[in-house]
Design an enzyme around this catalytic site. Structure first.
Site, mmCIF file in Angstrom:
data_model
loop_
_atom_site.group_PDB
_atom_site.id
_atom_site.type_symbol
_atom_site.label_atom_id
_atom_site.label_comp_id
_atom_site.label_asym_id
_atom_site.label_seq_id
_atom_site.Cartn_x
_atom_site.Cartn_y
_atom_site.Cartn_z
ATOM 1 N N ASP A 32 25.941 -14.700 -5.456
ATOM 2 C CA ASP A 32 25.100 -15.648 -4.508
ATOM 3 C C ASP A 32 25.967 -16.061 -3.540
ATOM 4 O OD1 ASP A 32 22.650 -17.755 -6.047
ATOM 5 O OD2 ASP A 32 23.868 -18.301 -4.207
ATOM 6 N N ILE A 33 25.280 -16.268 -2.451
ATOM 7 C CA ILE A 33 25.605 -16.760 -1.280
ATOM 8 C C ILE A 33 26.044 -18.205 -1.145
ATOM 9 C CG2 ILE A 33 23.748 -17.332 0.220
ATOM 10 C CD1 ILE A 33 24.633 -15.541 2.346
ATOM 11 N N ASN A 88 14.643 -19.426 -12.967
ATOM 12 C CA ASN A 88 13.517 -20.437 -12.474
ATOM 13 C C ASN A 88 12.397 -19.772 -12.099
ATOM 14 O OD1 ASN A 88 15.799 -22.472 -12.625
ATOM 15 N ND2 ASN A 88 16.431 -21.819 -10.678
ATOM 16 N N GLN A 95 12.640 -22.816 -8.110
ATOM 17 C CA GLN A 95 12.768 -21.691 -7.561
ATOM 18 C C GLN A 95 12.424 -21.756 -5.963
ATOM 19 O OE1 GLN A 95 9.939 -18.527 -9.062
ATOM 20 N NE2 GLN A 95 10.904 -17.010 -8.115
ATOM 21 N N HIS A 101 14.724 -13.465 -10.612
ATOM 22 C CA HIS A 101 16.030 -13.202 -10.729
ATOM 23 C C HIS A 101 16.654 -13.858 -11.853
ATOM 24 C CE1 HIS A 101 15.140 -16.263 -7.681
ATOM 25 N NE2 HIS A 101 16.378 -16.766 -8.129
ATOM 26 N N PHE A 102 17.681 -13.460 -12.330
ATOM 27 C CA PHE A 102 18.362 -14.212 -13.250
ATOM 28 C C PHE A 102 19.800 -14.569 -12.497
ATOM 29 C CE2 PHE A 102 17.080 -11.694 -17.178
ATOM 30 C CZ PHE A 102 16.673 -12.716 -17.834
ATOM 31 N N HIS A 103 19.890 -15.836 -12.836
ATOM 32 C CA HIS A 103 21.406 -16.504 -12.242
ATOM 33 C C HIS A 103 22.599 -16.349 -13.408
ATOM 34 C CE1 HIS A 103 19.931 -19.170 -8.855
ATOM 35 N NE2 HIS A 103 18.829 -18.924 -9.388
HETATM 36 P P1 AMP Z 1 16.321 -20.007 -7.132
HETATM 37 O O1 AMP Z 1 16.479 -21.292 -6.535
HETATM 38 O O2 AMP Z 1 16.318 -19.877 -8.458
HETATM 39 O O3 AMP Z 1 15.312 -19.331 -6.325
HETATM 40 O O4 AMP Z 1 17.604 -19.252 -6.679
HETATM 41 C C1 AMP Z 1 17.981 -18.331 -5.476
HETATM 42 C C2 AMP Z 1 19.176 -18.223 -5.316
HETATM 43 O O5 AMP Z 1 19.455 -17.290 -4.173
HETATM 44 C C3 AMP Z 1 20.133 -19.345 -4.659
HETATM 45 O O6 AMP Z 1 21.263 -19.741 -5.492
HETATM 46 C C4 AMP Z 1 20.634 -19.142 -3.448
HETATM 47 O O7 AMP Z 1 22.063 -19.607 -3.156
HETATM 48 C C5 AMP Z 1 20.807 -17.595 -3.476
HETATM 49 N N1 AMP Z 1 20.445 -16.823 -2.112
HETATM 50 C C6 AMP Z 1 19.566 -16.986 -1.163
HETATM 51 N N2 AMP Z 1 19.813 -16.211 -0.060
HETATM 52 C C7 AMP Z 1 20.665 -15.169 -0.417
HETATM 53 C C8 AMP Z 1 21.373 -14.213 -0.020
HETATM 54 N N3 AMP Z 1 21.000 -13.823 1.193
HETATM 55 N N4 AMP Z 1 22.436 -13.428 -0.671
HETATM 56 C C9 AMP Z 1 22.578 -14.023 -1.829
HETATM 57 N N5 AMP Z 1 22.202 -15.091 -2.321
HETATM 58 C C10 AMP Z 1 21.186 -15.676 -1.998
#
Ligand code: AMP
Ligand code: ZN
Length: 136
Positions: A32-33, A88, A95, A101-103
């Site tokens: 995750d970024i 989420n 979300q 996606h899974f975290h």
């Molecule tokens: P959610 O809030 O559950 O939709 O999670 C989205 C996740 O994606 C967040 O934790 C962001 O930090 C991550 N994210 C968004 N853009 C990128 C990216 N380009 N590379 C890696 N992670 C990302």
């Protein structure tokens, strides 16, 4: 199917570079970024499904098995003290990227994170009503 304007479709299929931990025909696992903790990773299906409701059953099984495998491996390598598996669905639930996606969030003592909810209160009658709403 992939979705034209979806950033996770592009990342999952390698059009946008990412720190990839694992890849197979169906999934890519990336860092995750904006990590909650050291090693915070995301499991992305290569096909586009907006949320868990759209995810086909066999992909759901594949995703949970991959989560289990990744969490065991990462836990050992990162010496994590615990792990949160978070998923989420919908803006209201937090979300922000509308591609399933899974975290995978490794936890460390005193990592300063608080991935929890505020406990509420409810009566037995209210619980009964909610149970009936769901099961009837
Ligand atoms: P959610 O809030 O559950 O939709 O999670 C989205 C996740 O994606 C967040 O934790 C962001 O930090 C991550 N994210 C968004 N853009 C990128 C990216 N380009 N590379 C890696 N992670 C990302
Ligand atoms: Zn997508």
């Amino acid at each position: 199917m992939r979705k034209e304007d979806c950033i996770f479709c592009k990342i999952a299929n390698g059009e946008i570079p990412s720190k990839t931990l694992y890849e197979d025909e169906q999934f890519r696992v990336i860092l995750d970024i904006s990590p909650a903790t050291k090693g915070h990773a995301l499991i992305l299906p290569k096909e586009h499904y907006a949320n868990i409701y759209e995810l086909p059953e066999e992909k759901a099984v594949g995703a949970i098995l991959l989560a289990k495998k990744m969490m065991a491996e990462m836990s050992e390598k990162l010496k994590a003290d615990g792990f949160n598996l978070v998923q989420n669905n919908g803006e209201t639930a937090g979300q922000t990227v509308m591609h399933f996606h899974f975290h995978l969030i490794p936890r460390y003592q005193e990592d300063g994170q608080h991935i929890m909810w505020k406990p509420g209160t409810v009566t037995q009658d209210e619980l009964e009503g909610i149970k009936n709403l769901i099961t009837e």
